[in-house]
Design an enzyme around this catalytic site. Sequence first.
Site, short mmCIF file in Angstrom:
data_model
loop_
_atom_site.label_atom_id
_atom_site.label_comp_id
_atom_site.label_asym_id
_atom_site.label_seq_id
_atom_site.Cartn_x
_atom_site.Cartn_y
_atom_site.Cartn_z
NE ARG A 104 -9.58 -65.22 26.99
CZ ARG A 104 -9.10 -64.74 28.13
NH1 ARG A 104 -8.89 -63.45 28.30
NH2 ARG A 104 -8.85 -65.55 29.13
N GLY A 152 -7.26 -59.98 36.39
CA GLY A 152 -6.70 -60.09 37.74
C GLY A 152 -7.74 -60.21 38.84
N GLY A 153 -8.97 -60.54 38.47
CA GLY A 153 -10.06 -60.58 39.44
C GLY A 153 -9.85 -61.56 40.56
CD GLU A 154 -10.58 -65.27 39.55
OE1 GLU A 154 -10.20 -64.77 38.47
OE2 GLU A 154 -11.75 -65.28 39.91
CD1 TRP A 197 -11.92 -61.18 33.47
CD2 TRP A 197 -11.81 -62.78 31.92
NE1 TRP A 197 -12.69 -62.24 33.89
CE2 TRP A 197 -12.64 -63.24 32.97
CE3 TRP A 197 -11.58 -63.63 30.84
CZ2 TRP A 197 -13.25 -64.49 32.96
CZ3 TRP A 197 -12.19 -64.88 30.83
CH2 TRP A 197 -13.01 -65.29 31.88
CG ASN A 253 -14.74 -63.43 39.95
OD1 ASN A 253 -14.15 -63.67 38.90
ND2 ASN A 253 -14.10 -63.22 41.08
CG ASP A 271 -14.93 -67.81 39.76
OD1 ASP A 271 -14.88 -66.61 39.44
OD2 ASP A 271 -14.07 -68.63 39.41
#
Lengths: 563, 154
Positions: A144, A204-206, A256, A274, A317
């Site tokens: 970004r 890396g939250g997922e 992020w 999340n 989410d």
Amino acid sequence: MTDYVDAGQAVRLTSLSAVKGSAPQVTENVNYERILDASSEPQNWLTYYGTYDGQRYSTLDQINKENVRRLTPAWVFQAGATGMHSGASTYSFEASPLVVDGVMYVSGPEGKVWAIDATTGEELWRFKYPSPYDVSLCCGNVNRGVAVGHGKVYLCTLNAHLIALDATNGEIVFDVVNGDVRAGESGTVAPLLVKDMVIIGSSGGEFGVRGHLDAFDAQTGERRWRRYMIPKPGEPGSETWPADGEAWQRGGGNCWVTPTYDPEQELLFQGTGNPAPDFDGGVREGDNLYTDSVVAVDVNTGEIRWHYQFTPHDLWDYDSTMENLLFDAPDGRKLLAHADKNGYFFVLDRTNGELVRVFPFVDRITWGEISPDGKVTPKVYPDKEGEPVHFWPGPAGGKEWTHMSYNPQTGLIYVPVQEVGATATRRRREFKESIPYWGAGVAVDLEDFYGYVAAIDPLTGEEKWRWRNEYPMCASTLTTAGGLVFQGIPTGEFVALDAETGEKLWSFQCGSGHHSSPTPYSVDGRQYIAVPTGWGGWVEGFFPGFLGANAGDALFVFALPED
Amino acid sequence: MTTTSSDRSDQLDEAGLAIQNRLALGRQLGTGNIGHAEEDSDGRMRATIRIPEDELVWDPAIIILPHGGELELTLINDDKNTHCAVLPTIGDHLIIWLVNHSKGTATLNLPGPGTYWYGSTTGNDEGRGLTGAIVIGGEVPAEAKLDRPAQPRP
């Protein structure tokens, strides 16, 4: 057989191009004081949001309501790619370019940074970081943006390093590791320079990591502090996690998106991601602090002063990583505005986190309800194993990470809105490092979608106007003293709207959809608007109805004709 | 430099997937040999890759490094056609042109764990089989790891 022909030593690929390899030294004096006062040099865009308050507003007015119909491309920069790379089909050009005294610094997918002549598009230098192509990425090969200052350009890499480059030639100055790729961590955020530090968050939250925000010495890369957004047992907030479980170890809450910053309070306002697993709340009973929150972090120590959680015990989410825009009310009250994925717009007192106002900014909200005093009542959520549940907004939210903007001339905040629902079916799974940890099968709607730019008065909650489009708005807005709002849309058009009425005044087809943040600047008295284009990233999340749209990775720069 | 093989390579040979223009048009990607870089006492690593005649494959195609750092790579083209190598390193891609029966070197500097592409970017060498991988093992530094107990992995 004869001796081998001497093929010599491999050379840099850039040496076989027209890239100059050097840029003027314009960032040496970009420091905290200049960024604090960035609004006084509107010819530049010194930091991610333009200013620390996240308003994404420019006082430049050469391009205005009367002449914007004459806006035309001044130059185009093509990023391109070589060889195999991660997210070969999900890369996206998501950055917000920075500009300092005629030199543009912009990052692309796949660890690339360029210094570009902001008037001609000439590539001055190029840097390429070798990112592993098997790195865990939830949402595509994206970056970004960069931070500039102290003679350096700062970048987060896909494999979770923070690197600093010499701003004059792109040579590496330091390279520090900020995350664990084997745990599923990555880096996509645009760094923020504050004082003598570089502030970055983790992605890396997922993948069930433990999200964190970090500060590094801007000169040496030495870490000053780290703030985890999931407390350990015994720490404040740990009571919102199961007491005897392992859930906190995999709790998510990643940072992020770049925080905003209030220099008077010396507070960073960091939005957090999340909880993990995203949709299976049964393994993490409780509110799950500090996920889905704005966390006010002391920039000097990393300590949390206050927090406000937008979606306690999230089951949809609904990251709250997107910006917390700072503005002051006419009575002087210091406020913070946040348009959350959950479809509600929050105004908080940024000195203490007290709720001032909350109201919906999207048309369709079925997941639950938030009362005017902030009480959250979940209604529809994945609860029973294997039972599909449909809800609005979908997991990309009524507004995703792409940014809104605030125009002090109109007092309005311009919000890019996505009206897209989704169906989630809970499917419990074991946790394993680096493997997606969602706890559900998710299908975002392929039909019944639309979008709009909403002009919202944050003092009343009134929507003053909306510019409706048949497609969701998946890119950041920008507003200027020329009375304009710029918005890129999924079909490739970059449009200018009247900031007072929402009337469309101008449009240009860029050839690929927008998922980035446009940047205004001027050089030698000529105003420009730069916008990276390139449809990609987490398309299956925010607008799967356009999974077949053309990809791209071009940067367009617009200006009025010189004659 | 050592190489390893397995039953899978026999299956690939039998199916005609590990040779040019037998079952498929080119050689199936990822079917080449696996090699390990040698490490000097100072941590620098060395490896050699070559292109055998008419195979359009790197040998080894997968180079395993025990950790990130500097790799001194020797490249040999034993083929009777011209190829090149585009290679990853911090800062830029590197490129070396490899005419028939030539030998050259490249010094790569690579970060931590993961898989890094390299290949010959002339014509469709990449699709025919000249696509390779440098695989870095090991862990990230302790200070970069999450503060939590060890977690299960696949």
